[in-house]
Each structure stands twice: as structure tokens, then as C-alpha cells.
Design a protein around this motif. Structure first.
Motif, short mmCIF file in Angstrom:
data_model
loop_
_atom_site.label_atom_id
_atom_site.label_comp_id
_atom_site.label_asym_id
_atom_site.label_seq_id
_atom_site.Cartn_x
_atom_site.Cartn_y
_atom_site.Cartn_z
N ILE A 90 0.85 -1.20 0.00
CA ILE A 90 0.00 0.00 0.00
C ILE A 90 0.88 1.25 0.00
O ILE A 90 1.66 1.47 0.92
CB ILE A 90 -0.95 0.03 1.21
CG1 ILE A 90 -1.89 -1.18 1.17
CG2 ILE A 90 -1.75 1.33 1.23
CD1 ILE A 90 -2.81 -1.21 -0.02
N SER A 145 -2.69 5.93 -0.74
CA SER A 145 -3.51 4.99 0.06
C SER A 145 -4.09 3.87 -0.81
O SER A 145 -5.20 3.39 -0.58
CB SER A 145 -4.65 5.74 0.77
OG SER A 145 -4.12 6.71 1.65
N GLU A 146 -3.35 3.46 -1.80
CA GLU A 146 -3.73 2.36 -2.68
C GLU A 146 -2.50 1.49 -2.94
O GLU A 146 -1.37 1.90 -2.66
CB GLU A 146 -4.27 2.88 -4.01
CG GLU A 146 -5.55 3.70 -3.90
CD GLU A 146 -5.98 4.26 -5.23
OE1 GLU A 146 -5.36 3.92 -6.26
OE2 GLU A 146 -6.95 5.05 -5.26
N ARG A 147 -2.75 0.31 -3.51
CA ARG A 147 -1.64 -0.59 -3.82
C ARG A 147 -0.76 0.01 -4.90
O ARG A 147 -1.25 0.57 -5.87
CB ARG A 147 -2.19 -1.95 -4.26
CG ARG A 147 -1.30 -3.13 -3.92
CD ARG A 147 -2.08 -4.44 -4.02
NE ARG A 147 -1.37 -5.53 -3.40
CZ ARG A 147 -0.72 -6.48 -4.09
NH1 ARG A 147 -0.72 -6.45 -5.41
NH2 ARG A 147 -0.08 -7.46 -3.44
N LYS A 193 3.91 9.63 -7.91
CA LYS A 193 3.01 9.63 -6.75
C LYS A 193 3.71 10.16 -5.50
O LYS A 193 3.05 10.60 -4.55
CB LYS A 193 2.50 8.21 -6.49
CG LYS A 193 1.74 7.57 -7.66
CD LYS A 193 0.47 8.33 -7.97
CE LYS A 193 -0.42 7.58 -8.97
NZ LYS A 193 0.09 7.64 -10.36
#
Length: 275
Positions: free
Chosen positions: A27, A32-34, A72
Motif C-alpha cells: 500500500i 492509500s492504494e496498492r 506519486k
């Protein structure tokens, strides 16, 4: 050379603190994602955020500067606050400012984020688009990553470098197109980059800087430095705003297209060598 002389951050964490990203289910803390990145010869995520730029050669190579390789990573910066302070034109109510991600922009693709004023909804007139850009690498660090995760000594140092030439060719072309579209709307697009990349762009492309808040400014570079000597409250290395530089899409386009030509005689000599 140690693996931490190659990797600065893995899955958002300082590399010396992260050896088991699978236990965190990969994560990414910044979205807040894979993690969606993939390495060579693996189906698992490849959560490498930042690598060390090396200086020197051979056994004398040492890590000298952190370089972000995943866009990101920039989401941990206060992008919205920095845009409001340095780019936004006119008054605003901070509670009415929203940021949305991945907005389609016709055939040219998406923009990573849009910061907008929702106080006039259903009319949406005030907004600034945002493009995030990290740097691709040449070579591979996959084997070094495996050694790092396995916590074994690297058999051989990886050979890699940073592909700024590809960024110049691909990213600047897209930025000019999107900047043109925004100029027709009388809006701005902000290019969020690391200081390392902006320095490289300005070395290769000489463009005149403008006031980021000027009405004719359609493209704004907002560069950040990654401070590996300081961590934020959550334990991540801190991103700090370093420079905000505005320009017009036409100025950037001319600077890219009309670069200083190479030496004619060197070109002629290269032809002769092939005859």
C-alpha cells in the motif's frame, strides 16, 4: 556498495527501514492504494520511490543526490497550498477549494490533478491543472531490489542512470500541448517536478521566466527538493518547495523547437566518416 547506496525510499519509507513491503500489502502511503509499478520479471509491485544519483566511478562511486522516480511521491507535498500561495489569481475561500485527480483532457490524455474553486457551483470557472513528473531510469535496479528485500549483500552494483533526455522529449511536448489548451481557456497548468529535473530542463531549454500569477502565464514549473536529513511527522523524508517559475506555452515551444543548432562542421565530418 550497500543496497541503501542505491535506494533512498521504498514504499514511501526510508530504504533502511523497509525490507518487507509485502507485509504492508504494497500500500503506497501517498495515494492509500496498492502500488501500481511493476519491475522486470515479476508480477509483484515494484515500490521504489526514490534512487540515489551516484557521483564518481567504479569503486569510488558514492550516492550524492536523491532522485524521485515515481510521480506519486509528490502527493506528500502541500501542492494545493503552494498553488494557492504562488500561482492562484484572485481571492478564494480555502474551505471551498477542492482537488480532484485524473481528469480526462480530450485525446491528449489525463491531467494528474485539478485544483478548483467550488464556491460558484454549478458553474466552475476558477481552476488550475497539475501535472506530476518523475524521472525514468536507464538500466535496471531489479536485482539490487531483490537483494535489498532479501537483506543480502549485493553481488554487483547495478548499472543505472536517469533518462532526462526522454523526459525532455516526451514530457515537454505534452506540457506544451496542454499549456496551449489552457492558454485558450485563460487558465494555467502547473508542472510539479523535482529540482533535479527542472535544473536539467533549464540547462537544455533556455526559456524566459514570467510571473506565475501573470495572466499570460500558461505554464508554471513548481520544483521540490527532497531533504533526506529531515523527516515529517509520519516518518517520511520531507519534500520542500524550492522554486516556482512561470512561462508561456509559446515561449517554451520556441525554446524547444529552436534550440542552438549543433556545429555544422562536426556534422559534415560525421557524414564524411560514413562515406
Amino acid at each position: 556498495m550497500k543496497s541503501t547506496d542505491v535506494f533512498v525510499e521504498i514504499l514511501g519509507c526510508p530504504a533502511d527501514e523497509m525490507h518487507e513491503p509485502v507485509n504492508a500489502d504494497y500500500i503506497c502511503p501517498f495515494i492509500s492504494e496498492r502500488c501500481v509499478k511493476r519491475g522486470h520479471n515479476t508480477r509483484d509491485p515494484f515500490p521504489v520511490c526514490t534512487l540515489w544519483k551516484q557521483s564518481g566511478s567504479g569503486v569510488n562511486r558514492v550516492p550524492s543526490r536523491p532522485v524521485i522516480v515515481c510521480p506519486k511521491r509528490f502527493f506528500t507535498a502541500d501542492i494545493v497550498g503552494d498553488i494557492l500561495e504562488h500561482v492562484w489569481v484572485g481571492p478564494y475561500d480555502r474551505e471551498k477549494i477542492e482537488a480532484v485527480r485524473e481528469i480526462k483532457m480530450g485525446k491528449i490524455g489525463n491531467v494528474d490533478m485539478v485544483v478548483c474553486d467550488t464556491s460558484t457551483l454549478p458553474v466552475l470557472d476558477k481552476f488550475v491543472s497539475v501535472e506530476l513528473q518523475a524521472i525514468d531510469i536507464t538500466g535496471s535496479v531489479s536485482d539490487a531490489y531483490t537483494d535489498h528485500i532479501s537483506q543480502v549483500v549485493m553481488e554487483r552494483p547495478p548499472k543505472y542512470n536517469f533518462n532526462t533526455a526522454n523526459v525532455h522529449k516526451r514530457y515537454l511536448t505534452q506540457l506544451i500541448k496542454k499549456g496551449y489548451f489552457h492558454s485558450t481557456w485563460r487558465k494555467k497548468i502547473v508542472a510539479v517536478v523535482q529540482d533535479f529535473l527542472l535544473e536539467s530542463i533549464r540547462e537544455r531549454v533556455r526559456f524566459a521566466a514570467t510571473n506565475p500569477k501573470d495572466e499570460n502565464t500558461s505554464i508554471v514549473f513548481m520544483s521540490y527538493s527532497l531533504d533526506t536529513s529531515e523527516k515529517d511527522e509520519e516518518g517520511y523524508y520531507r519534500l520542500k518547495l524550492k522554486e516556482v517559475v512561470g512561462t508561456e506555452h509559446s515561449v517554451l515551444m520556441n525554446a524547444v523547437v529552436y534550440e542552438t543548432p549543433p556545429d555544422r562542421e562536426q556534422f559534415v565530418e560525421a557524414i564524411k566518416r560514413q562515406l
